[in-house]
Design a protein around this motif. Structure first.
Motif, PDB file in Angstrom:
ATOM      1  N   SER A 248       0.374  -1.486   0.149  1.00 39.06           N
ATOM      2  CA  SER A 248      -0.106  -0.367  -0.151  1.00 39.06           C
ATOM      3  C   SER A 248       0.808   1.289   0.361  1.00 39.06           C
ATOM      4  N   GLU A 249       2.150   1.005   0.429  1.00 40.44           N
ATOM      5  CA  GLU A 249       2.703   2.433   0.695  1.00 40.44           C
ATOM      6  C   GLU A 249       3.438   2.630  -0.522  1.00 40.44           C
ATOM      7  N   ASN A 252       1.369   4.540  -3.025  1.00 36.26           N
ATOM      8  CA  ASN A 252       0.993   5.619  -2.792  1.00 36.26           C
ATOM      9  C   ASN A 252       2.173   6.411  -2.878  1.00 36.26           C
ATOM     10  N   SER A 258      -5.217   4.372  -5.209  1.00 35.55           N
ATOM     11  CA  SER A 258      -5.549   2.699  -4.681  1.00 35.55           C
ATOM     12  C   SER A 258      -5.195   2.039  -4.694  1.00 35.55           C
ATOM     13  N   PRO A 259      -4.330   1.372  -3.755  1.00 35.44           N
ATOM     14  CA  PRO A 259      -3.289  -0.100  -3.906  1.00 35.44           C
ATOM     15  C   PRO A 259      -4.171  -1.158  -4.741  1.00 35.44           C
TER      16      PRO A 259
END
Length: 284
Positions: A248-249, A252, A258-259
């Motif tokens: 997820s990081e 971003n 959106s992951p």
């Protein structure tokens, strides 16, 4: 840049350099000179000389050829090249260095000559100007220090200048890409997390969205958004390989809100999802 103190040297005294025979930056400085400043070497110098103009204007005279240099212009004089140079129009601010090159620099210094023994290279790219500027500042600073690796560091900074110039020449010759397209590519690479639009990029390079889109596809071969997606996914692959950041990081970090969408695009591009890609790298 303004904090670099000025040093004085008698340019016409070859004794300063007579004991210098190994590769190195022999002397370097940052000068602000008035219109009275002039250097004449009827027999040239024993070493190479490089200058980079910051503001104002200088004038080189080599073998009957006169060359004005302004902000962003790089000039190189080869050894034993008779020359004269000085301030023009009242003011000339510039970096300069006398150096003996490493043997591995032969190709790097094989640059187009304006006249025999004189290389003039106007840098019209802001990013390259900044890189050369920063490298000169490091070179001058390190060259003044007396620490163990200072001289080697100053040579590395000078080598970076030569490498950057050669890279730029190869890129422009090979691609012949419009400078506005180059600016857009630079923005996409440096600002991955930004929510770029065709309109915002077009505004940055003073083109209409339709003209920029057409020009970009014509010269790069893909659309702007497809290029941005490719750049983001390529950078994400490096983060998966060299960091332990959560998926997820990483999503971003490279500009995906959106992951889930990041995973979908990554899987389409690499044939496996980000977790599987990272696992495969660890196994090897």
């Amino acid at each position: 840049m303004k904090g670099i103190e000025r040093m004085t040297i008698n340019h016409n005294n070859p004794a300063i350099f007579k004991n210098a025979s190994s590769p190195g930056v022999l002397f370097s400085d940052h000068y602000h000179q008035s219109n009275e400043y002039k250097v004449t070497r009827s027999n040239g110098a024993k070493e190479w000389i490089i200058t980079f103009t910051l503001s104002g204007e200088g004038l080189f005279s080599v073998d009957g050829h006169e060359q004005h240099v302004k902000a962003g212009d790089l000039a190189i004089l080869k050894p034993k090249t008779a020359h004269q140079y000085g301030s023009n129009n009242n003011h000339w601010e510039f970096f300069w260095a006398h150096f003996l090159p490493r043997p591995t620099w032969i190709e790097l210094l094989t640059l187009p000559e304006t006249t025999k023994g004189f290389i003039y290279f106007p840098i019209n790219n802001i990013q390259l100007q900044e890189r050369v500027n920063n490298s000169f500042q490091r070179m001058i600073r390190d060259n003044r220090l007396l620490q163990e690796f200072s001289l080697e560091l100053s040579m590395n900074a000078l080598e970076e200048i030569l490498l950057a110039i050669n890279q730029w020449l190869q890129t422009t010759k090979a691609n012949k890409i419009d400078y506005r397209v180059q600016q857009v590519v630079h923005i996409l690479n440096e600002e991955l997390r930004e929510a770029h639009t065709i309109q915002s990029l077009a505004d940055h390079v003073c083109l209409s969205p339709s003209r920029l889109s057409h020009l970009f596809r014509e010269q790069v071969g893909t659309s702007i958004m497809a290029t941005l997606l490719s750049i983001r996914l390529r950078h994400a692959a490096k983060l998966l390989e060299f960091t332990q950041l959560p998926i997820s990081e990483i999503a971003n970090e490279v500009g995906f809100a959106s992951p889930f969408y990041f995973t979908k695009q990554f899987t389409t591009c690499y044939g496996m999802n980000p977790s599987a890609y990272r696992k495969r790298l660890l196994e090897h």
